[in-house]
Write a protein that holds these residues in place. Structure first.
Motif, PDB file in Angstrom:
ATOM      1  N   PRO A  83     121.894 -88.838 -10.113  1.00 30.89           N
ATOM      2  CA  PRO A  83     122.183 -87.912  -9.013  1.00 30.89           C
ATOM      3  C   PRO A  83     123.207 -86.843  -9.373  1.00 30.89           C
ATOM      4  O   PRO A  83     124.047 -87.046 -10.254  1.00 30.89           O
ATOM      5  N   ALA A  84     123.123 -85.721  -8.671  1.00 34.10           N
ATOM      6  CA  ALA A  84     124.016 -84.597  -8.926  1.00 34.10           C
ATOM      7  C   ALA A  84     125.320 -84.771  -8.155  1.00 34.10           C
ATOM      8  O   ALA A  84     125.315 -85.220  -7.013  1.00 34.10           O
ATOM      9  N   PRO A  85     126.449 -84.395  -8.758  1.00 34.85           N
ATOM     10  CA  PRO A  85     127.741 -84.463  -8.048  1.00 34.85           C
ATOM     11  C   PRO A  85     127.881 -83.269  -7.101  1.00 34.85           C
ATOM     12  O   PRO A  85     128.472 -82.245  -7.447  1.00 34.85           O
ATOM     13  N   ILE A  86     127.330 -83.371  -5.925  1.00 30.50           N
ATOM     14  CA  ILE A  86     127.313 -82.251  -4.981  1.00 30.50           C
ATOM     15  C   ILE A  86     128.723 -81.999  -4.443  1.00 30.50           C
ATOM     16  O   ILE A  86     129.349 -82.898  -3.866  1.00 30.50           O
ATOM     17  N   PRO A  87     129.257 -80.789  -4.611  1.00 28.46           N
ATOM     18  CA  PRO A  87     130.564 -80.486  -4.003  1.00 28.46           C
ATOM     19  C   PRO A  87     130.495 -80.623  -2.482  1.00 28.46           C
ATOM     20  O   PRO A  87     129.508 -80.227  -1.851  1.00 28.46           O
ATOM     21  N   TYR A  88     131.519 -81.198  -1.913  1.00 28.19           N
ATOM     22  CA  TYR A  88     131.570 -81.444  -0.472  1.00 28.19           C
ATOM     23  C   TYR A  88     132.952 -81.006   0.010  1.00 28.19           C
ATOM     24  O   TYR A  88     133.964 -81.573  -0.385  1.00 28.19           O
ATOM     25  N   VAL A 148     113.136 -90.004  -6.985  1.00 27.35           N
ATOM     26  CA  VAL A 148     114.168 -90.997  -7.290  1.00 27.35           C
ATOM     27  C   VAL A 148     114.979 -90.508  -8.488  1.00 27.35           C
ATOM     28  O   VAL A 148     114.562 -89.611  -9.219  1.00 27.35           O
ATOM     29  N   ASN A 149     116.131 -91.118  -8.692  1.00 25.99           N
ATOM     30  CA  ASN A 149     116.957 -90.766  -9.846  1.00 25.99           C
ATOM     31  C   ASN A 149     116.586 -91.571 -11.083  1.00 25.99           C
ATOM     32  O   ASN A 149     116.735 -91.098 -12.209  1.00 25.99           O
ATOM     33  N   THR A 150     116.091 -92.788 -10.872  1.00 28.59           N
ATOM     34  CA  THR A 150     115.705 -93.655 -11.988  1.00 28.59           C
ATOM     35  C   THR A 150     114.320 -94.214 -11.704  1.00 28.59           C
ATOM     36  O   THR A 150     114.183 -95.215 -10.994  1.00 28.59           O
ATOM     37  N   VAL A 206     105.372 -97.653 -10.923  1.00 28.16           N
ATOM     38  CA  VAL A 206     105.511 -97.277  -9.516  1.00 28.16           C
ATOM     39  C   VAL A 206     105.400 -95.757  -9.415  1.00 28.16           C
ATOM     40  O   VAL A 206     105.753 -95.037 -10.350  1.00 28.16           O
ATOM     41  N   ALA A 207     104.911 -95.269  -8.287  1.00 24.86           N
ATOM     42  CA  ALA A 207     104.737 -93.821  -8.097  1.00 24.86           C
ATOM     43  C   ALA A 207     106.085 -93.163  -7.842  1.00 24.86           C
ATOM     44  O   ALA A 207     106.372 -92.661  -6.749  1.00 24.86           O
ATOM     45  N   ASP A 208     106.943 -93.168  -8.865  1.00 23.01           N
ATOM     46  CA  ASP A 208     108.279 -92.579  -8.809  1.00 23.01           C
ATOM     47  C   ASP A 208     108.374 -91.444  -9.814  1.00 23.01           C
ATOM     48  O   ASP A 208     107.724 -91.477 -10.869  1.00 23.01           O
ATOM     49  N   ALA A 209     109.229 -90.461  -9.522  1.00 25.92           N
ATOM     50  CA  ALA A 209     109.512 -89.395 -10.481  1.00 25.92           C
ATOM     51  C   ALA A 209     110.819 -88.726 -10.095  1.00 25.92           C
ATOM     52  O   ALA A 209     111.142 -88.618  -8.905  1.00 25.92           O
ATOM     53  N   VAL A 210     111.563 -88.291 -11.104  1.00 28.96           N
ATOM     54  CA  VAL A 210     112.822 -87.599 -10.840  1.00 28.96           C
ATOM     55  C   VAL A 210     112.578 -86.358  -9.989  1.00 28.96           C
ATOM     56  O   VAL A 210     113.372 -86.027  -9.107  1.00 28.96           O
ATOM     57  N   HIS A 211     111.466 -85.676 -10.240  1.00 29.27           N
ATOM     58  CA  HIS A 211     111.160 -84.461  -9.490  1.00 29.27           C
ATOM     59  C   HIS A 211     110.031 -84.687  -8.489  1.00 29.27           C
ATOM     60  O   HIS A 211     109.292 -83.758  -8.144  1.00 29.27           O
ATOM     61  N   GLY A 212     109.906 -85.906  -8.004  1.00 30.77           N
ATOM     62  CA  GLY A 212     108.896 -86.192  -6.993  1.00 30.77           C
ATOM     63  C   GLY A 212     109.093 -85.350  -5.742  1.00 30.77           C
ATOM     64  O   GLY A 212     110.202 -84.911  -5.426  1.00 30.77           O
ATOM     65  N   ALA A 213     108.010 -85.148  -5.009  1.00 32.15           N
ATOM     66  CA  ALA A 213     108.056 -84.315  -3.802  1.00 32.15           C
ATOM     67  C   ALA A 213     107.974 -85.128  -2.523  1.00 32.15           C
ATOM     68  O   ALA A 213     107.972 -84.560  -1.432  1.00 32.15           O
ATOM     69  N   GLN A 252     123.816 -88.709   4.019  1.00 30.75           N
ATOM     70  CA  GLN A 252     124.497 -88.511   2.740  1.00 30.75           C
ATOM     71  C   GLN A 252     123.531 -88.683   1.572  1.00 30.75           C
ATOM     72  O   GLN A 252     123.831 -89.339   0.583  1.00 30.75           O
ATOM     73  N   SER A 253     122.360 -88.075   1.711  1.00 25.29           N
ATOM     74  CA  SER A 253     121.328 -88.229   0.692  1.00 25.29           C
ATOM     75  C   SER A 253     121.277 -87.082  -0.304  1.00 25.29           C
ATOM     76  O   SER A 253     120.502 -87.140  -1.256  1.00 25.29           O
ATOM     77  N   GLU A 254     122.075 -86.033  -0.088  1.00 21.59           N
ATOM     78  CA  GLU A 254     121.964 -84.849  -0.950  1.00 21.59           C
ATOM     79  C   GLU A 254     122.078 -85.171  -2.438  1.00 21.59           C
ATOM     80  O   GLU A 254     121.267 -84.685  -3.237  1.00 21.59           O
ATOM     81  N   PRO A 255     123.069 -85.969  -2.881  1.00 23.22           N
ATOM     82  CA  PRO A 255     123.143 -86.225  -4.327  1.00 23.22           C
ATOM     83  C   PRO A 255     121.895 -86.919  -4.882  1.00 23.22           C
ATOM     84  O   PRO A 255     121.536 -86.710  -6.041  1.00 23.22           O
ATOM     85  N   ARG A 256     121.238 -87.720  -4.070  1.00 22.64           N
ATOM     86  CA  ARG A 256     120.050 -88.433  -4.545  1.00 22.64           C
ATOM     87  C   ARG A 256     118.826 -87.533  -4.585  1.00 22.64           C
ATOM     88  O   ARG A 256     117.919 -87.742  -5.385  1.00 22.64           O
ATOM     89  N   TRP A 257     118.767 -86.542  -3.707  1.00 21.56           N
ATOM     90  CA  TRP A 257     117.554 -85.737  -3.583  1.00 21.56           C
ATOM     91  C   TRP A 257     117.674 -84.343  -4.194  1.00 21.56           C
ATOM     92  O   TRP A 257     116.659 -83.705  -4.478  1.00 21.56           O
ATOM     93  N   TRP A 258     118.891 -83.840  -4.375  1.00 21.03           N
ATOM     94  CA  TRP A 258     119.051 -82.461  -4.858  1.00 21.03           C
ATOM     95  C   TRP A 258     118.612 -82.355  -6.312  1.00 21.03           C
ATOM     96  O   TRP A 258     118.917 -83.212  -7.142  1.00 21.03           O
ATOM     97  N   ARG A 259     117.883 -81.268  -6.625  1.00 23.18           N
ATOM     98  CA  ARG A 259     117.459 -80.995  -7.993  1.00 23.18           C
ATOM     99  C   ARG A 259     117.700 -79.523  -8.302  1.00 23.18           C
ATOM    100  O   ARG A 259     117.358 -78.644  -7.498  1.00 23.18           O
ATOM    101  N   ALA A 260     118.268 -79.257  -9.470  1.00 15.32           N
ATOM    102  CA  ALA A 260     118.541 -77.875  -9.868  1.00 15.32           C
ATOM    103  C   ALA A 260     117.260 -77.060  -9.926  1.00 15.32           C
ATOM    104  O   ALA A 260     117.264 -75.850  -9.667  1.00 15.32           O
ATOM    105  N   GLU A 261     116.155 -77.719 -10.260  1.00 16.85           N
ATOM    106  CA  GLU A 261     114.903 -77.004 -10.474  1.00 16.85           C
ATOM    107  C   GLU A 261     114.277 -76.477  -9.190  1.00 16.85           C
ATOM    108  O   GLU A 261     113.504 -75.515  -9.224  1.00 16.85           O
ATOM    109  N   ASP A 262     114.567 -77.097  -8.042  1.00 17.39           N
ATOM    110  CA  ASP A 262     113.816 -76.677  -6.853  1.00 17.39           C
ATOM    111  C   ASP A 262     114.604 -76.712  -5.549  1.00 17.39           C
ATOM    112  O   ASP A 262     114.026 -76.525  -4.486  1.00 17.39           O
TER     113      ASP A 262
END
Length: 569
Positions: free
Chosen positions: A90-95, A239-241, A246-253, A5-15
């Protein structure tokens, strides 16, 4: 099954593109109600999903039109979210929750009998069973002409200018070949160095050289501990926040979670880009289910004459069996390589580089391939230089190479599979040479290249008989020192095996603990002294002339392991 159930945490509109998870909520497993049903059914699931960042859509799972509507609705909702300039994550992914009963339209629907064979008899000659089937199946019946009209309404691809589903871009991925930078090869005489750090530096160069290929790194944990610090700094945890410093980014790969199969899936799903999965060897086993599904589907495509076009995905396993001591035997397990060698070797590749240059050459070779999963078993400790640039490339292309001695006149061949195994083999060879014996040591990078092929596709990939005979002459006594357990490797390498009197193997025998590398080698009878003792009967020698009394007592468990710490000649 709920699955990850990680999609909302990892999904990004950009990629990330459109994603629509669907749960067919039928309420039962094979022989009991599902846990979701026991906890409250669709109401409970919708609440649970909401707590995990999803936006549930409930529909009648017995109505195909309702499911089709829900898919369109989910895509539109996600599209509106993606278009919103002020979106946050995180994005509200439709389920979609499609509510039904197990076995709808068949006898026993909604009970355990819905699984497998719900009829009491054979309907071809049992009138009661036939009536039971027909009474239930009428719920599913649609007149053929109605089906044909529905197909005609949908199958208007030419008019709409779209490909049929069988040729959807996701099924036909064929990204451009990546630019593969020339590695910073170690030069002759270079001091021992860390292969993982070399892979780390080269992978960053690969990402930078291919801005049009989206990178994904699957990381269960401890990327920096596995000496991939430059990759982490360049691509960052998604990450979302983000946390300061720390090596974190909203659009990290770098997709990080203590869920090995989920993070491997993030890389395997990135069919249009460059991927890398890094794991402790012992815990890569948790990825095996997902890896096998990818391997099997890719192999089916090959068999059907449809070559998969996605860039091959490397799984680099390190902190491995022979060097991971702090957590005892829970972290000492070579099974993932053994299991992947059980798959078809033209699609599931397993490689054992032995130094910095062979590791870089192996990883570079993987990215030249298409539709393969390749497991690289790499030491993260400093290891001696063994191959120059050209020799490393030949080693990778051939799958094996002689490292010490000459085949002509040799009395024994030691075949080393793995970095630590090669070092012990070379120590053993030095002792035997000092005792007047003629020994050749051969490093075997890719065992699957030397197996007996099981079909024509694997035969095209495997080494031919002439190559095998040139590298491993028939009749020459042969000792195999392997990173894996010895028995699976002996079975795999039957083409090198002249029977138990002429061929033997040493490897991991499930002995471990909080031991250093030398301790692990000793405990598993893989030290240089154990190899010398194992080689003696194969070549008709006596170990008394090859090992000192103290060394013999040490390997017999009657003396101190310290007595073999220095290979005195």
């Amino acid at each position: 099954q709920r699955g990850d159930q990680s999609e909302p945490r990892w999904w990004r509109a950009e990629d990330s593109g459109m994603v629509v998870p669907i749960m067919i909520l039928n309420g039962r497993r094979i022989e009991e109600r599902s846990q979701i049903t026991q906890q409250g059914g669709a109401d409970w699931l919708a609440t649970h999903l909401t707590h995990n960042g999803f936006a549930p859509i409930r529909v009648d799972g017995r109505d195909p039109a309702a499911i089709a509507w829900a898919i369109v609705e989910a895509e539109q909702r996600l599209g509106r979210y993606a278009a919103h300039a002020g979106r946050t994550y995180p994005a509200p992914i439709p389920y979609i929750i499609a509510e039904t009963v197990k076995g709808f339209g068949f006898p026993g629907a909604g009970t355990n009998a819905a699984h497998n064979l719900p009829l009491a008899g054979n309907p071809s000659h049992d009138e009661s069973a036939r009536a039971q089937f027909n009474d239930a199946a009428h719920l599913l019946f649609v007149p053929p002409d109605e089906i044909e009209r529905a197909v005609a309404e949908i199958a208007i691809h030419d008019r709409q200018g779209r490909e049929p589903a069988s040729r959807h871009p996701l099924a036909m991925r064929n990204p451009p070949a990546p630019r593969l930078p020339e590695p910073d090869w170690a030069l002759a005489g270079a001091p021992p160095a860390c292969a993982m750090q070399a892979l780390d530096r080269w992978f960053v160069e690969l990402v930078d050289a291919n801005p049009g290929l989206r990178p994904r790194v699957g990381n269960p944990d401890e990327l920096k501990s596995n000496h991939m610090g430059a990759t982490l700094e360049r691509l960052k945890h998604r990450v979302n926040t983000p946390e300061a410093g720390v090596a974190d980014a909203v659009h990290g790969a770098v997709i990080t979670a203590l869920n090995e199969e989920a993070v491997a899936g993030a890389a395997l799903a990135n069919k249009g880009g460059i991927n890398l999965i890094v794991s402790y060897e012992a815990f890569a086993m948790k990825m095996l289910g997902g890896l096998r599904q990818e391997i099997i589907f890719s192999r089916h495509q090959r068999v059907a004459g449809r070559q998969p076009g996605w860039i091959s995905v490397p799984l680099v396993v390190t902190s491995h069996t022979w060097e991971n001591a702090k957590n005892e035997q829970s972290h000492q397990d070579p099974t993932v390589g053994e299991a992947l060698l059980g798959e078809m070797s033209d699609t599931s590749r397993v490689l054992f580089p032995v130094d910095v240059n062979s590791a870089m050459a192996a990883l570079r070779m993987v990215y030249r391939g298409r539709g393969q999963v390749a497991c690289l078993i790499v030491s993260k400790r400093d290891m001696p230089y063994r191959f120059g640039a050209e020799a490393a490339e030949r080693f990778v292309n051939t799958g094996a190479a002689h490292v010490h001695g000459e085949l002509s006149g040799a009395e024994l061949q030691i075949v080393a599979i793995g970095a630590y195994q090669l070092e012990e083999a070379l120590k053993a060879a030095r002792r035997l040479t000092a005792r007047g014996r003629r020994v050749v040591v051969t490093a075997l990078l890719e065992p699957g290249r030397f197996r007996a092929p099981r079909d024509l596709l694997e035969a095209d990939f495997a080494a031919d008989d002439e190559t095998v005979a040139n590298l491993f002459p028939p009749g020459l006594p042969r000792l195999i020192a392997t990173h894996t357990r010895p028995e699976p490797m002996l079975g795999l390498l039957r083409r090198l095996d002249d029977g138990p009197r002429r061929t033997a193997a040493r490897g991991y025998i499930s002995r471990g603990g909080t031991l250093d590398v030398a301790g692990m080698l000793f405990a598993n009878h893989c030290s240089w002294a154990h190899l010398v003792a194992a080689a003696a009967p194969l070549s008709g020698w006596t170990r008394d002339t090859l090992l000192t009394t103290a060394e013999r007592k040490a390997i017999d468990g009657l003396g101190s392991p310290a007595d073999i710490a220095v290979t005195s000649q």
